[in-house]
Every structure is written in structure tokens, then in C-alpha cells.
Design an enzyme around this catalytic site. Structure first.
Site, PDB file in Angstrom:
ATOM      1  N   HIS A  47       0.823  -1.207   0.000  1.00 16.11           N
ATOM      2  CA  HIS A  47       0.000   0.000   0.000  1.00 16.11           C
ATOM      3  C   HIS A  47       0.858   1.257   0.000  1.00 16.11           C
ATOM      4  O   HIS A  47       0.575   2.226  -0.708  1.00 16.11           O
ATOM      5  CB  HIS A  47      -0.928  -0.035   1.221  1.00 16.11           C
ATOM      6  CG  HIS A  47      -1.771   1.187   1.374  1.00 16.11           C
ATOM      7  ND1 HIS A  47      -1.540   2.127   2.360  1.00 16.11           N
ATOM      8  CD2 HIS A  47      -2.834   1.627   0.677  1.00 16.11           C
ATOM      9  CE1 HIS A  47      -2.441   3.084   2.262  1.00 16.11           C
ATOM     10  NE2 HIS A  47      -3.234   2.817   1.257  1.00 16.11           N
ATOM     11  N   GLU A  50       2.240   1.909  -3.475  1.00 16.52           N
ATOM     12  CA  GLU A  50       1.211   2.517  -4.334  1.00 16.52           C
ATOM     13  C   GLU A  50       1.116   4.020  -4.088  1.00 16.52           C
ATOM     14  O   GLU A  50       0.999   4.821  -5.022  1.00 16.52           O
ATOM     15  CB  GLU A  50      -0.130   1.821  -4.083  1.00 16.52           C
ATOM     16  CG  GLU A  50      -1.333   2.500  -4.714  1.00 16.52           C
ATOM     17  CD  GLU A  50      -2.423   2.776  -3.698  1.00 16.52           C
ATOM     18  OE1 GLU A  50      -2.876   3.939  -3.629  1.00 16.52           O
ATOM     19  OE2 GLU A  50      -2.820   1.844  -2.975  1.00 16.52           O
TER      20      GLU A  50
END
Length: 436
Positions: A47, A50
Site C-alpha cells: 500500500h 502505491e
């Protein structure tokens, strides 16, 4: 439809679907890696990576990335799930090359500047705090953690405060190099797009990037092992959040589409069993719904509702009663209605280039091929009441339950007590699930 698929020499796949009469396009890079592929000390890194993709490259600053796409009226976004990560854009047709260039740049040339990293770590810490302060959000994390106890597949995607703070630029690069080989990337585009032009541009941008040679231990994904269990957190809330669930079915199994239809029958709208019995007839909660999530080797079938302290016991018991009933009787009328809901949802989604691009990418990643609308509708048409009733028995009667709840829970029975009506039916015969 005008779907075209090209696999480049380095393993990267390009798929497109030209939609006539559109002046815009949706496109992106879908990577077959997600939170589940993190190593033990990497909780939350998928995450964070990203997030960091938009924080500057060798050619563009974070502001340059934002301004270039917004100067042409476009949008950029990204998302991390358990098993995939996506970076995507929506632009007018003339700006497809620009969007591809920006998306390729952030994948191939991100700088992972330490100052930007520290700033983004702070942002994610705020995101974690916001999730913890939102009971109807965080209860789903606890639900998945309990269903897959002590496993990476059960961990929250955001990570923990300590894990997020611990990552360095070199950690991000190591994860990127290990997981983002071209053989795991699908470039998908839909709308006003030209397949050959996209292939040519992607080939040029990725011509020197090949899959890294890795030891098998670096890429092996541990199998999901559903455990079930119970999570209870007492908070002074007006409404208690309640999730009751069971192991679902993976993408490839014959039961996958039947599970989707069953979730519609039970809690897919205002006409569904749970809504009519629990919301309309008994007034036990404002909303209630069922869902089915799939992974590559397992899944989760769940029911979510929120209610007051006084109604909590009856709510839990009534949900279980409806699950038992589903294993005993489902009408043809309910099946026809649920199939119609799914069919219309699929058809409406096909009118959106963003939905279509995402569907093509996910089907190629997890099924190895694109499933046509006609084939999907044929699969739905083959699902009847007897098949759903049998599936309900195997899911709910034979399966181990998972319970997650947050709020004033004194009136909520234990998961074992709630499951007693389900266990009473375990002697009935069940058929084995088949493959798609």
C-alpha cells in the site's frame, strides 16, 4: 466488443476494448501482487508503494505528475487489494499517450525520495487512525483477520503504525523489483483507444524491463487456511457493528458464481431475504446486506448489519435462522430475481470504460482469459434453486463461522452459541464443489 490481447516478449500483457461513440478512455496498469505477497516484515509495504508512485520520478516531481494529467482534464488514481495493485487514469482519447507515459514513468522511474517517503508515511498513519475511528470500516479488517488467523492474507492492507514507519527507500525498491516483473503486469484500456498504438508505446517504454530471475522462495505465496473464530471489541457506540461469515469460494471454483447469486438472494437488495425479514418485518436494523469476496484460493461469505444494544441478540439469532432456511428452501422466483440483478449489474458495468478495463485486467490475471458476457450469462442461467440450496448447506451448515463485532456487546451470544442451529443440520449429505 472489440477486445484485443497482445503478450510482449518480456511477458507483459496488453488488452484493450474499443468502445465506439466514446470520446474518452480508461486505462491502467494492473499488477498481480498485493498485500498478500508481503514478507513477514513488510506489513503495509504494498500500500505504501502505491502511494509513493505519485511522489516523483526521475523526470517528474509529484507536482508535475498532478499538473500534467490535470492540465488535460484527466484523472489519476491507484488502489491496493489483497492480491493486486492498480494504477489507472481516465482521459480524453487524444491524451491516451500522455496517460500511458505518466503511468509507465511512475512504475519504472519512481525516486522514493526520503523526504516524500516520510511525508507519505505520516499520511498513512493518519489513514490508519481514521480507520480505527470508524467502526463500520475497521470491523471488516477484524473480520478478515479472524477468518484467517495469524496469516498474511488476513492482515489489514494498511499495515501497522510501527511497520509503516519502518520502511526505507531501499525496502520499497526491493519489493518493487521482486514483485513487479512484466509477467505480472496487465496494461488494460477501454473506450476510445487504438490497440496497436498502445502496444507500440508500451513496448517502447518497457523494452528493457524483463522479469527478474528469482529464487522460488521469494515469490511463493503461502496457501490461505480459513480458521474462523470470534472477535469482540466493546466500545460505547450507539450502534453495534456485526459481521457473521463463512469461508467463501475462490475465483476458479464452480461455486464462485453461485456464491455471488446466493449473496444476492440473502442480502442483495430491498427484496432480499435478510432485508425483508430483519429490516422490514422486525425492524431490527436500518440496513443489512450479504457479500462474497474471492481470493485465488479461498474467499469470504459474510453478512453485515448494525443495530442497537437492545436488538443485538435477536439480530444475530435471526440472521442464523435465515441461513438455516436458505439451506432448506430457496424459491425459483428468488433465483430469477437474483440472476436478473447480477445480469443488469454486469451489463451496466460494461457501459463504463473504467469498469470494463478493470474487469479485463482482473480476468486475465486470475482466470488467464477474458470471460465474455455471453458466457457469464450462460453460467448464471445454469444456476437454479437446488444448486443454491445445496451450496447454502455446504457454506453455512458444514462451514465454521466467523464473527466480528464492535460496540455494546453484552447481549450478543458467542459465536459457538449462535452457530448451534447451524450445527444441528450437519448430518445432511452434501455434494462436492466442482471446478469452473
Amino acid at each position: 466488443m472489440t477486445q484485443q490481447i497482445t503478450r510482449l516478449d518480456n511477458g507483459l500483457t496488453v488488452v484493450s476494448d474499443r468502445m465506439d461513440n466514446l470520446e474518452s478512455a480508461a486505462l491502467g496498469f494492473w499488477v498481480k501482487t498485493g498485500a498478500r505477497d508481503e514478507h513477514e516484515g513488510e506489513h503495509g509495504i504494498a500500500h505504501l508503494l502505491e502511494h509513493m508512485a505519485f511522489k516523483g520520478t526521475a523526470r517528474r516531481s509529484a507536482r508535475d505528475i498532478a499538473e500534467e494529467i490535470e492540465n488535460v482534464g484527466g484523472e489519476l488514481n491507484a488502489g491496493t487489494s489483497v492480491e493486486s495493485t492498480s494504477y489507472y487514469a481516465r482521459v480524453l482519447k487524444d491524451d491516451v499517450p500522455l496517460a500511458l507515459d505518466i503511468l509507465s514513468d511512475i512504475l519504472l522511474n519512481s525516486r522514493f525520495d526520503p523526504v516524500e517517503l516520510e511525508r507519505e508515511q505520516h499520511v498513512i498513519l493518519q489513514e490508519i487512525g481514521a480507520a480505527e475511528d470508524t467502526p463500520d470500516d475497521i470491523v471488516f479488517d477484524h473480520f478478515q483477520e479472524t477468518a484467517f488467523t495469524d496469516q498474511i492474507v488476513g492482515r489489514p492492507i494498511l499495515g501497522t503504525r510501527d511497520s509503516v514507519r519502518s520502511f526505507s527507500p531501499s525496502d520499497l525498491r526491493a519489493y518493487l523489483d521482486r514483485q513487479y516483473g512484466p509477467d505480472r503486469i496487465v496494461v488494460s484500456a477501454a473506450g476510445a483507444v487504438e490497440h496497436d498504438a498502445i502496444v507500440a508505446q508500451v513496448s517502447s517504454l518497457f523494452e528493457h524491463r524483463r522479469s527478474p530471475i528469482l529464487e522460488p522462495a521469494n515469490v511463493k505465496r503461502s496457501a490461505a487456511r480459513y480458521t474462523g473464530g470470534e472477535y469482540r471489541e466493546r466500545r460505547d457506540l450507539a450502534d453495534a457493528q456485526l459481521l457473521i461469515g463463512f469461508e467463501g469460494r475462490p475465483y476458479y471454483q464452480r461455486d464462485f458464481y453461485s456464491s455471488q447469486v446466493l449473496s444476492m438472494v440473502l442480502g442483495g437488495g430491498m427484496s432480499s431475504r435478510l432485508f425483508q425479514e430483519i429490516r422490514e418485518r422486525r425492524g431490527l436494523c436500518y440496513s443489512i446486506y450479504a457479500f462474497h469476496w474471492s481470493f485465488s484460493d479461498s474467499g469470504l461469505f459474510g453478512i453485515h448489519a448494525a443495530t442497537g444494544e437492545e436488538e443485538l441478540q435477536e439480530l444475530g439469532e435471526t440472521i442464523v435462522e435465515e441461513l438455516v432456511k436458505a439451506s432448506e428452501e430457496i424459491s425459483d422466483t428468488e433465483v430469477v430475481r437474483a440472476r436478473a440483478q447480477m445480469r443488469s449489474s454486469l451489463m451496466m458495468g460494461q457501459e463504463s470504460p473504467a469498469v470494463r478495463a478493470g474487469q479485463m485486467a482482473r480476468q486475465l490475471m486470475f482466470n488467464g482469459a477474458i470471460i465474455s458476457s455471453e458466457e457469464l450469462f450462460d453460467r448464471l442461467a445454469a444456476i437454479d434453486a437446488a444448486r443454491l440450496k445445496d451450496l447454502a448447506g455446504r457454506l453455512f451448515i458444514d462451514g465454521a463461522p466467523t464473527l466480528a463485532a464492535i460496540g455494546k456487546l453484552e447481549r450478543l451470544a458467542s459465536v459457538d452459541a449462535l452457530a448451534m442451529p447451524l450445527k444441528a443440520g450437519q448430518t445432511r449429505p452434501r455434494s462436492a464443489a466442482g471446478m469452473a
